[in-house]
Design a protein around this motif. Structure first.
Motif, PDB file in Angstrom:
ATOM      1  N   HIS A 189       0.935  -1.334   0.086  1.00 32.80           N
ATOM      2  CA  HIS A 189       0.012   0.106   0.058  1.00 32.80           C
ATOM      3  C   HIS A 189       0.775   1.192   0.126  1.00 32.80           C
ATOM      4  O   HIS A 189       0.453   2.005  -0.843  1.00 32.80           O
ATOM      5  CB  HIS A 189      -0.899  -0.070   1.336  1.00 32.80           C
ATOM      6  N   THR A 190       1.886   1.241   0.895  1.00 33.13           N
ATOM      7  CA  THR A 190       2.616   2.524   1.013  1.00 33.13           C
ATOM      8  C   THR A 190       3.601   2.565  -0.406  1.00 33.13           C
ATOM      9  O   THR A 190       3.914   3.656  -1.017  1.00 33.13           O
ATOM     10  CB  THR A 190       3.785   2.527   2.144  1.00 33.13           C
ATOM     11  N   GLN A 191       4.052   1.596  -0.992  1.00 38.22           N
ATOM     12  CA  GLN A 191       4.722   1.703  -2.398  1.00 38.22           C
ATOM     13  C   GLN A 191       3.830   2.172  -3.388  1.00 38.22           C
ATOM     14  O   GLN A 191       4.194   2.911  -4.294  1.00 38.22           O
ATOM     15  CB  GLN A 191       5.224   0.066  -2.582  1.00 38.22           C
ATOM     16  N   LEU A 192       2.506   1.795  -3.533  1.00 42.54           N
ATOM     17  CA  LEU A 192       1.663   2.187  -4.499  1.00 42.54           C
ATOM     18  C   LEU A 192       0.955   3.500  -4.407  1.00 42.54           C
ATOM     19  O   LEU A 192       0.186   3.904  -5.230  1.00 42.54           O
ATOM     20  CB  LEU A 192       0.582   0.953  -4.918  1.00 42.54           C
ATOM     21  N   THR A 193       0.989   4.010  -3.181  1.00 44.35           N
ATOM     22  CA  THR A 193       0.425   5.345  -2.798  1.00 44.35           C
ATOM     23  C   THR A 193       1.440   6.354  -2.764  1.00 44.35           C
ATOM     24  O   THR A 193       0.940   7.686  -2.490  1.00 44.35           O
ATOM     25  CB  THR A 193      -0.413   5.082  -1.435  1.00 44.35           C
ATOM     26  N   GLY A 194       2.747   6.119  -2.835  1.00 39.94           N
ATOM     27  CA  GLY A 194       3.726   7.293  -2.577  1.00 39.94           C
ATOM     28  C   GLY A 194       4.070   7.852  -1.054  1.00 39.94           C
ATOM     29  O   GLY A 194       4.673   8.520  -0.919  1.00 39.94           O
ATOM     30  N   TYR A 195       3.351   6.894  -0.088  1.00 41.52           N
ATOM     31  CA  TYR A 195       3.583   7.178   1.079  1.00 41.52           C
ATOM     32  C   TYR A 195       4.992   6.609   1.421  1.00 41.52           C
ATOM     33  O   TYR A 195       5.089   5.604   1.232  1.00 41.52           O
ATOM     34  CB  TYR A 195       2.606   6.767   2.226  1.00 41.52           C
ATOM     35  N   ASN A 196       5.912   7.382   1.905  1.00 43.76           N
ATOM     36  CA  ASN A 196       7.291   6.989   2.288  1.00 43.76           C
ATOM     37  C   ASN A 196       7.339   6.302   3.847  1.00 43.76           C
ATOM     38  O   ASN A 196       8.078   6.871   4.578  1.00 43.76           O
ATOM     39  CB  ASN A 196       8.429   8.080   2.211  1.00 43.76           C
ATOM     40  N   PHE A 197       6.748   5.230   3.936  1.00 44.54           N
ATOM     41  CA  PHE A 197       6.622   4.759   5.302  1.00 44.54           C
ATOM     42  C   PHE A 197       6.786   3.151   5.124  1.00 44.54           C
ATOM     43  O   PHE A 197       6.508   2.553   3.749  1.00 44.54           O
ATOM     44  CB  PHE A 197       5.036   4.691   5.885  1.00 44.54           C
ATOM     45  N   GLU A 198       7.597   2.601   6.232  1.00 44.28           N
ATOM     46  CA  GLU A 198       7.328   1.171   6.246  1.00 44.28           C
ATOM     47  C   GLU A 198       6.562   0.753   7.531  1.00 44.28           C
ATOM     48  O   GLU A 198       6.565   1.311   8.256  1.00 44.28           O
ATOM     49  CB  GLU A 198       8.928   0.764   6.641  1.00 44.28           C
ATOM     50  N   CYS A 199       5.705  -0.543   7.137  1.00 43.52           N
ATOM     51  CA  CYS A 199       4.903  -0.870   8.072  1.00 43.52           C
ATOM     52  C   CYS A 199       5.108  -2.317   8.801  1.00 43.52           C
ATOM     53  O   CYS A 199       5.950  -3.110   8.245  1.00 43.52           O
ATOM     54  CB  CYS A 199       3.440  -1.208   7.398  1.00 43.52           C
ATOM     55  N   PHE A 200       4.676  -2.308   9.855  1.00 47.21           N
ATOM     56  CA  PHE A 200       5.027  -3.369  11.084  1.00 47.21           C
ATOM     57  C   PHE A 200       3.858  -3.831  11.712  1.00 47.21           C
ATOM     58  O   PHE A 200       3.350  -2.946  12.299  1.00 47.21           O
ATOM     59  CB  PHE A 200       6.255  -3.176  11.893  1.00 47.21           C
ATOM     60  N   HIS A 201       3.577  -5.107  11.783  1.00 45.68           N
ATOM     61  CA  HIS A 201       2.608  -5.288  12.488  1.00 45.68           C
ATOM     62  C   HIS A 201       3.368  -6.153  13.790  1.00 45.68           C
ATOM     63  O   HIS A 201       4.198  -6.969  13.687  1.00 45.68           O
ATOM     64  CB  HIS A 201       1.779  -6.733  11.998  1.00 45.68           C
ATOM     65  N   PHE A 202       3.166  -5.392  15.216  1.00 45.46           N
ATOM     66  CA  PHE A 202       3.851  -5.963  16.205  1.00 45.46           C
ATOM     67  C   PHE A 202       2.607  -6.527  17.114  1.00 45.46           C
ATOM     68  O   PHE A 202       1.245  -6.465  16.709  1.00 45.46           O
ATOM     69  CB  PHE A 202       4.350  -4.853  16.882  1.00 45.46           C
ATOM     70  N   GLY A 203       2.912  -7.017  18.459  1.00 41.00           N
ATOM     71  CA  GLY A 203       1.976  -7.334  19.392  1.00 41.00           C
ATOM     72  C   GLY A 203       1.532  -9.058  19.302  1.00 41.00           C
ATOM     73  O   GLY A 203       1.941  -9.583  18.338  1.00 41.00           O
ATOM     74  N   SER A 204       0.377  -9.206  19.918  1.00 46.66           N
ATOM     75  CA  SER A 204       0.066 -10.447  20.091  1.00 46.66           C
ATOM     76  C   SER A 204      -0.257 -11.212  18.721  1.00 46.66           C
ATOM     77  O   SER A 204      -0.186 -12.386  18.915  1.00 46.66           O
ATOM     78  CB  SER A 204      -0.955 -10.765  21.262  1.00 46.66           C
ATOM     79  N   GLN A 205      -0.827 -10.490  18.033  1.00 53.43           N
ATOM     80  CA  GLN A 205      -1.500 -10.992  16.926  1.00 53.43           C
ATOM     81  C   GLN A 205      -0.385 -11.407  15.848  1.00 53.43           C
ATOM     82  O   GLN A 205      -0.250 -12.857  15.439  1.00 53.43           O
ATOM     83  CB  GLN A 205      -2.324 -10.307  16.110  1.00 53.43           C
ATOM     84  N   SER A 206       0.424 -10.728  15.640  1.00 54.84           N
ATOM     85  CA  SER A 206       1.672 -11.253  14.728  1.00 54.84           C
ATOM     86  C   SER A 206       2.636 -12.032  15.368  1.00 54.84           C
ATOM     87  O   SER A 206       3.342 -12.683  14.652  1.00 54.84           O
ATOM     88  CB  SER A 206       2.503  -9.890  14.188  1.00 54.84           C
ATOM     89  N   GLU A 207       2.590 -11.973  16.874  1.00 52.98           N
ATOM     90  CA  GLU A 207       3.506 -13.172  17.565  1.00 52.98           C
ATOM     91  C   GLU A 207       2.845 -14.397  17.671  1.00 52.98           C
ATOM     92  O   GLU A 207       3.413 -15.439  17.760  1.00 52.98           O
ATOM     93  CB  GLU A 207       3.840 -12.408  18.820  1.00 52.98           C
ATOM     94  N   GLY A 208       1.668 -14.441  17.590  1.00 48.51           N
ATOM     95  CA  GLY A 208       0.944 -15.740  17.597  1.00 48.51           C
ATOM     96  C   GLY A 208       0.801 -15.984  19.016  1.00 48.51           C
ATOM     97  O   GLY A 208       0.312 -17.365  19.494  1.00 48.51           O
ATOM     98  N   THR A 209       0.925 -14.916  20.009  1.00 46.14           N
ATOM     99  CA  THR A 209       0.635 -15.408  21.511  1.00 46.14           C
ATOM    100  C   THR A 209      -0.726 -14.790  22.027  1.00 46.14           C
ATOM    101  O   THR A 209      -0.659 -14.279  23.086  1.00 46.14           O
ATOM    102  CB  THR A 209       1.941 -14.694  22.087  1.00 46.14           C
TER     103      THR A 209
END
Length: 726
Positions: free
Chosen positions: A65-85
């Motif tokens: 999404h950031t690549q195709l919209t021109g937003y110069n952001f990098e995205c990270f999912h943190f927390g319990s959901q991405s950890e599987g905990t």
């Protein structure tokens, strides 16, 4: 607390000896039972890995999404959901962090980058540990800025600082233009149950991290390779000040989220289960004593210290209860000291601003009691019936074994995760097109789609983004095909076989919606027999456990686990042959010529200009389109196509099927009808074509009872009344 290598070795030997002496016999049996209960509650290895995979896939989609919209952001999912905990009963939020790549964070003057937003990290003896001030540095020269702007303030020393509080306010004002916004700590979110944090990354080595790495060397955990990766991993500055600081409105907190995620990813299944039980105790038992003052991050920190100081040979399933006891003893020790140190950043007390002295004493008394009672309180955990299951008083379904229960729960959660992943993916897709449409407002929508497709093809060459880019391309390619077909019909040209064949590329996006778009194109271009064949194919695959997915509307209970349990109960051991979901069918105005005429009214729902002002921010984004649930649209197209073939029996059967689906007295379809008013409008139109004007008006009136404004039924009622009056 620092140890020499020899002291540490002696301590670990003593701890291991004490461990084998202290583990009680009943703990082993209870540990195995608790591990099985967790497996049956969604904490089994398969589910943990599916959960991780789902959110890491969504992380890549967010970056697309950031690549195709021109937003110069990098995205990270943190927390319990991405950890599987986590498990469903914990109701964990979804955490996402957006790191702004257009900002350069400096540690020293040599880090300055021309043409970028440059901020120098400031920290002195008056600044709390983990907190930093950001001094604004010029883009053109290596000199501090001296003038103030909207987001800056001046420190007593005359330094111009970038204000964290004002940064959050700007984010909140921007988010309010999208949807209703919630603000919590550093998070500003416009999506329910999401924590959205905007931060700046620090790529240069930080002394806090290097100090922690030195402290951890020569220990059995964390492993050496992880420490090497941590030494080059970026940290983040999030807009959050220390509660007791004089500059809390200006301060930014240093967060080593990526390192913490790597630490969690190094956990084995016993460690993951121990962490989940700690969170269950926190939410089910501690909350009754101290409210929400103890957080998942406190539990995570306790786990880190426990793992560092416990020999790896103990981390097995049959020791789970003892290891849990060890974690609670660790917490009791920190409560006695009145401080819980941050695991990575030295000098930070995680009780500050979270757990008052009074609450610390209250919790200490309770944990003392838990430990004296050999953790009997775990039988009181009411989340997911954990306590009841441990006592053996949980009643399974008739004929269900432990293994079949585990598989049933695992399948249900996996389908739920796929659903949430699919729905979130659709949201990112829509935002990509909307942002590009706004950015290319001087060009046609079709050229915008072509532009997006070209950029998506380029992204598909990126190994990390390839999979999500290819899935995205299928959805956009479907839209482009439909638009080109509409353009052919508008110019009274024949829709070519080549164009029809292109639909095959995107037919497997879901169970029905792509097929229905193809059937609509075929019907409008006069290929009625071909349309009927496509519809018959859709009906064969559209079994009664297909779950509808709508990006623009929500229904209470749509994501409840029992919904997916019902889907799983009808599933074979081999699983679904394809994704068990069906998107709503959406037609934009550029597809108007390949849409049944009645749906053109949906693109012009309002009778007056005043009605448009009543639309919510979300409704504004889709109400200029025709959007309809797949199942009702299937039966409506069947009614039209069978009518075109003069197949009266099948036409009337389609009409009955449409009415039955909408008015199902058992309310089975409640969570699958997102656009009920539109479905009623289609049913009303069928009765119009049957000459049953009273029944048509009844359906339109019911539709208006659901949505009185911005509803095409207002147009239909007027038209039918004119027909009746002659």
């Amino acid at each position: 607390m620092e140890f020499t290598t020899s002291k540490r070795a002696n301590t670990e030997r003593n701890q291991n000896h004490e461990t084998h002496m202290q583990i009680q016999e009943h703990f082993t049996e209870l540990s195995i039972r608790l591990s099985e209960v967790l497996d049956n509650s969604g904490a089994g290895k398969d589910t943990v890995m599916v959960r991780r995979g789902s959110y890491l896939w969504l992380e890549r989609m967010a970056n697309l999404h950031t690549q195709l919209t021109g937003y110069n952001f990098e995205c990270f999912h943190f927390g319990s959901q991405s950890e599987g905990t986590t498990i469903p009963g914990l109701q964990s939020d979804i955490d996402i962090l957006f790191s702004n790549n257009s900002v350069n964070i400096m540690r020293v003057w040599g880090d300055w980058e021309p043409g970028m937003e440059n901020f120098m990290m400031l920290h002195d003896e008056t600044t709390p540990p983990q907190q930093y001030l950001l001094q604004v540095i010029s883009k053109e020269t290596q000199k501090p800025e001296t003038g103030l702007c909207d987001d800056t303030v001046r420190k007593d020393s005359r330094q111009v600082l970038y204000s964290a509080e004002r940064y959050l306010s700007d984010l909140e004002n921007t988010a309010k233009n999208i949807a209703e916004t919630t603000k919590s700590g550093p998070s500003v979110s416009f999506i329910p149950n999401w924590d959205m944090v905007y931060a700046f990354h620090v790529r240069k080595p930080l002394h806090e991290i290097l100090h922690w790495i030195d402290r951890c060397k020569c220990r059995h955990w964390p492993p050496v390779l992880l420490l090497e990766a941590a030494s080059v991993s970026p940290c983040f500055l999030v807009p959050s000040g220390h509660p007791d600081s004089d500059y809390k409105r200006e301060e930014w907190r240093l967060s080593p989220n990526l390192i913490e995620r790597m630490l969690i990813f190094s956990f084995n299944m016993t460690q993951i289960k121990c962490y989940i039980v700690l969170k269950l105790i926190k939410k089910s038992l501690f909350a009754k004593i101290v409210g929400d003052s103890i957080t998942s991050f406190h539990c995570k920190t306790i786990m880190f210290y426990t793992m560092e100081r416990t020999h790896p040979s103990l981390w097995f399933e049959h020791n789970l209860m003892y290891l849990l006891l060890h974690c609670l003893r660790m917490l009791r020790t920190w409560l006695r000291f009145g401080r819980l140190p941050h695991y990575i950043i030295q000098g930070v007390n995680l009780f500050d601003g979270k757990l008052s002295k009074v609450k610390q004493r209250r919790l200490l008394v309770y944990i003392d009691s838990m430990i004296r009672n050999n953790l009997q309180d775990v039988f009181n955990i009411d989340i997911e019936n954990i306590g009841c299951r441990l006592q053996g008083c949980y009643i399974r379904r008739i004929g269900q074994t432990r293994e079949s229960e585990r598989l049933f729960v695992c399948n249900s959660i996996n389908i739920q995760l796929n659903y949430e992943c699919f729905k979130t993916f659709l949201g990112w897709c829509k935002r990509i097109i909307q942002v590009n449409q706004i950015n290319n407002s001087n060009t046609t929508f079709e050229k915008t789609i072509q532009y997006v497709l070209r950029n998506a093809v380029e992204c598909s060459t990126n190994a990390r983004l390839k999979n999500v880019a290819l899935v995205f391309l299928k959805h956009v390619h479907r839209l482009q095909n439909s638009m080109q077909s509409s353009d052919c019909l508008r110019l009274r040209k024949v829709v070519t076989k080549q164009l029809i064949r292109r639909f095959q590329y995107s037919l497997n996006t879901d169970v029905a919606s792509s097929h229905l778009k193809l059937a609509s194109v075929l019907y409008c271009s006069g290929h009625i027999i071909a349309a009927v064949r496509v519809l018959e194919d859709v009906e064969r695959r559209f079994h009664n456990r297909v779950k509808a997915v709508c990006e623009c509307r929500s229904i209470e209970g749509q994501s409840d686990l029992h919904v997916f349990a019902n889907m799983s109960s009808g599933n074979s051991d081999k699983g679904f042959s394809e994704s068990p979901f069906s998107l709503c069918v959406k037609f934009v105005t550029e597809e108007a010529y390949c849409v049944p005429t009645i749906l053109l009214f949906e693109m012009n729902r309002n009778i007056t200009k005043e009605e448009v002002t009543l639309r919510t921010n979300v409704e504004i984004l889709w109400m200029g389109s025709a959007e309809v649930d797949a199942r009702p649209f299937l039966h409506y197209l069947q009614y039209l196509t069978y009518g075109g073939l003069s197949d009266r029996d099948n036409q009337l059967h389609a009409l009955r099927a449409l009415g039955s689906y909408i008015y199902n007295i058992r309310n089975i379809n409640k969570i699958n009808l997102y656009h009920l008013e539109t479905a009623l409008n289609m049913l009303g139109h069928c009765h119009e074509m049957e000459g049953e004007y009273d029944r048509a008006l009844d359906n339109y009136e019911i539709s208006l009872g659901i949505c009185g404004t911005n509803n095409a039924a207002n147009w239909h009622v007027r038209r039918v009344l004119r027909l009746i009056s002659g």
